[in-house]
Design a protein around this motif. Sequence first.
Motif, mmCIF file in Angstrom:
data_model
loop_
_atom_site.group_PDB
_atom_site.id
_atom_site.type_symbol
_atom_site.label_atom_id
_atom_site.label_comp_id
_atom_site.label_asym_id
_atom_site.label_seq_id
_atom_site.Cartn_x
_atom_site.Cartn_y
_atom_site.Cartn_z
ATOM 1 N N TRP A 24 0.831 -1.210 0.000
ATOM 2 C CA TRP A 24 0.000 0.000 0.000
ATOM 3 C C TRP A 24 0.864 1.258 0.000
ATOM 4 O O TRP A 24 0.548 2.243 -0.667
ATOM 5 N N ALA A 25 1.980 1.233 0.696
ATOM 6 C CA ALA A 25 2.873 2.394 0.750
ATOM 7 C C ALA A 25 3.465 2.702 -0.622
ATOM 8 O O ALA A 25 3.833 3.843 -0.900
ATOM 9 N N GLU A 26 3.538 1.711 -1.491
ATOM 10 C CA GLU A 26 4.122 1.874 -2.826
ATOM 11 C C GLU A 26 3.070 2.078 -3.912
ATOM 12 O O GLU A 26 3.375 1.991 -5.101
ATOM 13 N N THR A 27 1.836 2.355 -3.531
ATOM 14 C CA THR A 27 0.773 2.488 -4.528
ATOM 15 C C THR A 27 1.109 3.581 -5.538
ATOM 16 O O THR A 27 1.684 4.615 -5.192
ATOM 17 N N ALA A 142 -8.914 7.503 -10.401
ATOM 18 C CA ALA A 142 -9.618 6.972 -9.228
ATOM 19 C C ALA A 142 -9.394 5.459 -9.157
ATOM 20 O O ALA A 142 -10.202 4.712 -8.626
ATOM 21 N N THR A 143 -8.257 5.022 -9.736
ATOM 22 C CA THR A 143 -7.786 3.641 -9.585
ATOM 23 C C THR A 143 -6.332 3.710 -9.145
ATOM 24 O O THR A 143 -5.702 4.770 -9.197
ATOM 25 N N THR A 144 -5.810 2.584 -8.733
ATOM 26 C CA THR A 144 -4.388 2.495 -8.410
ATOM 27 C C THR A 144 -3.921 1.059 -8.538
ATOM 28 O O THR A 144 -4.723 0.135 -8.596
ATOM 29 N N GLU A 160 2.827 3.289 -12.467
ATOM 30 C CA GLU A 160 2.397 4.352 -13.385
ATOM 31 C C GLU A 160 2.333 3.841 -14.820
ATOM 32 O O GLU A 160 1.389 4.151 -15.553
ATOM 33 N N ASP A 161 3.322 3.040 -15.226
ATOM 34 C CA ASP A 161 3.306 2.475 -16.572
ATOM 35 C C ASP A 161 2.138 1.505 -16.753
ATOM 36 O O ASP A 161 1.511 1.460 -17.810
ATOM 37 N N ARG A 165 -0.761 1.966 -19.561
ATOM 38 C CA ARG A 165 -1.020 0.863 -20.482
ATOM 39 C C ARG A 165 -2.501 0.485 -20.449
ATOM 40 O O ARG A 165 -3.115 0.284 -21.489
ATOM 41 N N THR A 166 -3.067 0.408 -19.258
ATOM 42 C CA THR A 166 -4.488 0.062 -19.133
ATOM 43 C C THR A 166 -5.354 1.091 -19.853
ATOM 44 O O THR A 166 -6.264 0.728 -20.602
#
Length: 191
Positions: A24-27, A142-144, A160-161, A165-166
């Motif tokens: 979670w800290a790396e979201t 509003a996604t991660t 982020e990539d 891509r999504t």
Amino acid sequence: MASSDTVLLVIDAQESFRARADDWAETANPAVLDNIALLVADARGRGERVVWITHSEPGSGGVFDPAQGFVRVIDELGPLDSEDAVTKTTINSFLSTDLDERLRSAGVRRVVICGIRTEQCCETTARAAADLGYEVDFVTDATTTSAIPASGPLAAVSGEDIMRRTESILAARGFATIIRTSDRTGIAAAR
């Protein structure tokens, strides 16, 4: 129940992810919860339905096992008792649930998608919704998600990539219209 033909699907915004503190800290999108909250408030203000979808893996012993207590919507998002709640056991929110039946019986034609794991449950649900004939708005900010570490010959991929891509795949292949929180709410999204 709201009478709009649009529904906000909040996918897997659940305590299970925060239970994995390092992950979670790396979201990739620390503002995801603020942006989801903006979308929820906006949907409620428009009289649109909000459906809270959680992922469950009964008997797994992990953070998605309901016995561990984390398979619940993140507390500060504040689901209302009057709003639909769906628990799935598959990546696709339609496959292991009655979600399609619920939406069709309510006359829903458009789904707005937000939540956790951009490229997994959110993207898969967007593709399934499009295949089922729904119009799909995918609210990427509003996604991660989190990075995928390198493994053997496979290179690491940043969160982020993965999110970019999504967006590209969903839009280019006609599965969804990519929008931002501010496109729906008129309010600048958190960053």
